[in-house]
Design a protein around this motif. Structure first.
Motif, PDB file in Angstrom:
ATOM      1  N   THR A 133     -24.931 -43.164  -4.114  1.00 44.52           N
ATOM      2  CA  THR A 133     -24.138 -42.083  -3.586  1.00 44.52           C
ATOM      3  C   THR A 133     -24.806 -41.450  -2.409  1.00 44.52           C
ATOM      4  OG1 THR A 133     -25.751 -40.717  -4.959  1.00 44.52           O
ATOM      5  CG2 THR A 133     -23.744 -41.447  -6.358  1.00 44.52           C
ATOM      6  N   ARG A 155     -22.795 -41.343 -13.947  1.00 44.28           N
ATOM      7  CA  ARG A 155     -22.944 -42.479 -14.744  1.00 44.28           C
ATOM      8  C   ARG A 155     -22.151 -42.231 -16.143  1.00 44.28           C
ATOM      9  NH1 ARG A 155     -28.544 -41.949 -13.724  1.00 44.28           N
ATOM     10  NH2 ARG A 155     -29.059 -43.387 -11.801  1.00 44.28           N
ATOM     11  N   PHE A 157     -19.944 -48.119  -6.318  1.00 42.99           N
ATOM     12  CA  PHE A 157     -20.422 -49.310  -7.266  1.00 42.99           C
ATOM     13  C   PHE A 157     -19.891 -50.247  -7.341  1.00 42.99           C
ATOM     14  CE2 PHE A 157     -17.705 -46.185  -9.515  1.00 42.99           C
ATOM     15  CZ  PHE A 157     -17.132 -46.939 -10.525  1.00 42.99           C
ATOM     16  N   ILE A 159     -19.249 -42.011  -3.384  1.00 44.30           N
ATOM     17  CA  ILE A 159     -19.745 -42.586  -4.604  1.00 44.30           C
ATOM     18  C   ILE A 159     -19.164 -44.081  -4.683  1.00 44.30           C
ATOM     19  CG2 ILE A 159     -19.599 -42.795  -7.207  1.00 44.30           C
ATOM     20  CD1 ILE A 159     -18.717 -39.713  -7.225  1.00 44.30           C
ATOM     21  N   ILE A 177     -18.227 -42.672 -15.293  1.00 48.23           N
ATOM     22  CA  ILE A 177     -17.879 -44.170 -15.409  1.00 48.23           C
ATOM     23  C   ILE A 177     -17.885 -44.742 -16.451  1.00 48.23           C
ATOM     24  CG2 ILE A 177     -18.611 -46.717 -14.349  1.00 48.23           C
ATOM     25  CD1 ILE A 177     -19.978 -44.786 -11.966  1.00 48.23           C
ATOM     26  N   LEU A 223     -24.853 -48.531  -8.109  1.00 47.65           N
ATOM     27  CA  LEU A 223     -24.310 -47.258  -7.803  1.00 47.65           C
ATOM     28  C   LEU A 223     -25.151 -46.741  -6.799  1.00 47.65           C
ATOM     29  CD1 LEU A 223     -22.372 -44.809  -8.895  1.00 47.65           C
ATOM     30  CD2 LEU A 223     -24.475 -44.259 -10.176  1.00 47.65           C
TER      31      LEU A 223
END
Ligand SMILES: [Zn+2]
Length: 94
Positions: A32, A14, A43, A41, A17, A30
């Motif tokens: 994972t 997080r 998003f 990953i 990003i 998001l």
């Protein structure tokens, strides 16, 4: 067996990003997944509706590079969305 990334790794993802998404408006959804040594990953990245493709792509490249440098053996998928698709929940404001 596949499982979500551990909470500390999620926090790092997080933050990465967030720190490399200048120009984007928010990230959401998001997800994972760990499979063997690989971390997947995925998003959604919301950008202004008027932003051109080259610019949006540059942001994705920056985020991908940052994630790949920090998260070993990661595979990253970013879905770019124009701002009208922005959500009000589960949002990482950038
Ligand atoms: Zn979305």
């Amino acid at each position: 067996m596949d499982e979500a990334a551990p909470p500390d790794m999620l926090d790092r993802i997080r933050a990465l990003i967030s720190n490399h998404a200048d120009g984007a408006l928010e990230a959401h959804d998001l997800r994972t997944r760990h499979a063997g040594r690989r971390t997947f990953i995925e998003f959604h990245l919301v950008v202004p509706g008027t932003m051109n493709v080259a610019e949006a792509h540059d942001i994705c490249d920056r985020i991908e590079e940052a994630l790949k440098n920090e998260i070993e053996d990661s595979t990253i998928t970013i879905h770019v969305e124009p701002e009208m698709k922005a959500k009000q929940t589960g949002v990482l404001v950038l």
